[in-house]
Design an enzyme around this catalytic site. Sequence first.
Site, PDB file in Angstrom:
ATOM      1  N   CYS A  89       0.888  -1.167  -0.039  1.00  0.00           N
ATOM      2  CA  CYS A  89      -0.016   0.056   0.042  1.00  0.00           C
ATOM      3  C   CYS A  89       0.862   1.294   0.182  1.00  0.00           C
ATOM      4  O   CYS A  89       1.636   1.482   1.036  1.00  0.00           O
ATOM      5  CB  CYS A  89      -1.144  -0.061   1.202  1.00  0.00           C
ATOM      6  SG  CYS A  89      -1.896   1.524   1.509  1.00  0.00           S
ATOM      7  N   CYS A  92      -0.153   4.049   2.803  1.00  0.00           N
ATOM      8  CA  CYS A  92       0.438   3.526   3.997  1.00  0.00           C
ATOM      9  C   CYS A  92       1.852   3.850   4.431  1.00  0.00           C
ATOM     10  O   CYS A  92       2.416   4.105   5.570  1.00  0.00           O
ATOM     11  CB  CYS A  92       0.270   1.976   4.101  1.00  0.00           C
ATOM     12  SG  CYS A  92      -1.456   1.157   3.825  1.00  0.00           S
TER      13      CYS A  92
END
Length: 166
Positions: A89, A92
């Site tokens: 991600c 993230c």
Amino acid sequence: MAHRLLARRIWTFRHLPASTTTSSSSFSTSLQSATPRLSFLSPSRTLPRSLPHTSRREVSFNIQDHEDFTERVINSELPVLIDFHAQWCGPCKILGPRLEKAVAKQKGRIAMAKVDIDDHTDLAIEYGVSAVPTVIAMRGGDVIDQFVGIKDDDQLDSFVSKLIGQ
């Protein structure tokens, strides 16, 4: 790179001084007959008796399993930010350091747990995580607040302040 290392070892073996090799010795015995070297793990090397102890609490920690989550998050005396993330991600990877910075500003008044959703799918399902990054704020085992996605530094600071009651 590996070829160069192998060539260097062969060249070194062929060019060892005559005192360390004999015509009947093999590669392993010629190395054993050379002067002994001090190994890092040898008992003759002394290591410090104790390492300096630091009382600084880590800003964040990785959750290992459900039991670890219960012990370090649910039963925590401190409020806890839980960062549900994934290795793949991109957002993230941006949010993680920002969260750690916001938590570090609080100087030990809050903890931060990191949960990789690929490793701990059960926790993600239990807390209704359907997208990453998801951040959940807990105090005393109860969910106080949460958000999904990236926030700027000011928004993160206010989110953390709300969790600790400032």
